[in-house]
Design an enzyme around this catalytic site. Structure first.
Site, PDB file in Angstrom:
ATOM      1  N   TYR A  26      37.820  22.675  41.986  1.00 43.50           N
ATOM      2  CA  TYR A  26      37.731  22.505  40.525  1.00 43.50           C
ATOM      3  C   TYR A  26      39.009  23.006  39.851  1.00 43.50           C
ATOM      4  CZ  TYR A  26      35.990  23.080  35.755  1.00 43.50           C
ATOM      5  OH  TYR A  26      35.829  23.021  34.393  1.00 43.50           O
ATOM      6  N   GLU A  48      29.125  22.663  29.613  1.00 44.28           N
ATOM      7  CA  GLU A  48      29.499  23.977  29.069  1.00 44.28           C
ATOM      8  C   GLU A  48      28.310  24.600  28.336  1.00 44.28           C
ATOM      9  OE1 GLU A  48      32.092  25.762  29.680  1.00 44.28           O
ATOM     10  OE2 GLU A  48      33.494  24.293  30.482  1.00 44.28           O
ATOM     11  N   TRP A  56      29.404  29.592  35.898  1.00 43.84           N
ATOM     12  CA  TRP A  56      29.912  28.225  35.946  1.00 43.84           C
ATOM     13  C   TRP A  56      29.719  27.628  37.333  1.00 43.84           C
ATOM     14  CZ3 TRP A  56      30.509  24.136  33.348  1.00 43.84           C
ATOM     15  CH2 TRP A  56      31.277  23.078  33.822  1.00 43.84           C
TER      16      TRP A  56
END
Length: 194
Positions: A26, A48, A56
């Site tokens: 990522y 988000e 995350w």
């Protein structure tokens, strides 16, 4: 842990980006790269919001399930969701099953659909000018800025939910509106937009 580490591949990267293989991919391939397109930015905004209060990494590992559950994050499709789709999402063990966040995702798709300029143009209108230099440490990276606060306020005014200034800044980082890769990180912040 220092803010910058050298990975097994010999490349210096932001420390968080070297903590797991998922984060490394990522970090190296997506985070901080300019991203445009209404559906693409709707996906990132939605993820988000789902991340709020969670790691995350949890969201990143569930991203494919989210994409399937939310019909590829096509704004027009999600905007048409009703109670049956909300119930389906609440029963989907592959995603984060939080009613408020699911309902916010649907409301946000409806709000995005109504934007005359489109979601991408609205969000990018809050991107600050590039910094003269990347941060040297994460101590120099804010959790929110005047621009992210203004973005959150504008989104809320247009009916969006789960879009506070901190979430807005995380979106700005993730989509290349700001470049918060550290100064000596191998990722080139000037890559072409996707």
């Amino acid at each position: 842990m220092t803010d910058l580490v050298t990975g097994a591949d010999g490349l210096p990267r932001c420390a968080w980006g070297a903590s797991t293989p998922d984060y490394a991919a990522y970090h190296d391939e997506e985070w901080g790269r300019p991203l445009r397109g209404d559906d693409a930015l709707y996906e990132r905004l939605t993820l988000e919001a789902f991340q709020s209060g969670l790691s995350w990494l949890t969201i990143l590992r569930k991203r494919q399930a989210f994409r399937l559950a939310f019909d590829g994050f096509r704004i027009e499709t999600v905007a048409g969701y009703g109670e049956a789709e909300v119930a389906r999402l609440l029963a989907d063990v592959g995603i984060v099953r939080n009613r408020a966040k699911i309902e916010a995702a649907v409301a946000n798709a409806r709000a995005a659909r109504e934007l005359p300029e489109g979601l991408s143009a609205l969000l990018w209108s809050f991107a600050p000018p590039p910094r003269p230099a990347r941060p040297r440490s994460f101590a120099e990276v804010p959790a929110l800025t005047g621009e992210s606060t203004a973005m959150a306020k504008a989104l809320k005014k247009r009916g969006f939910r789960f879009v506070g200034p901190t979430t807005a800044y995380a979106l700005m980082q993730a989509t290349g509106m700001v470049d918060d890769h550290l100064a000596d990180c191998h990722v080139n912040g000037d890559r072409a937009e996707r």
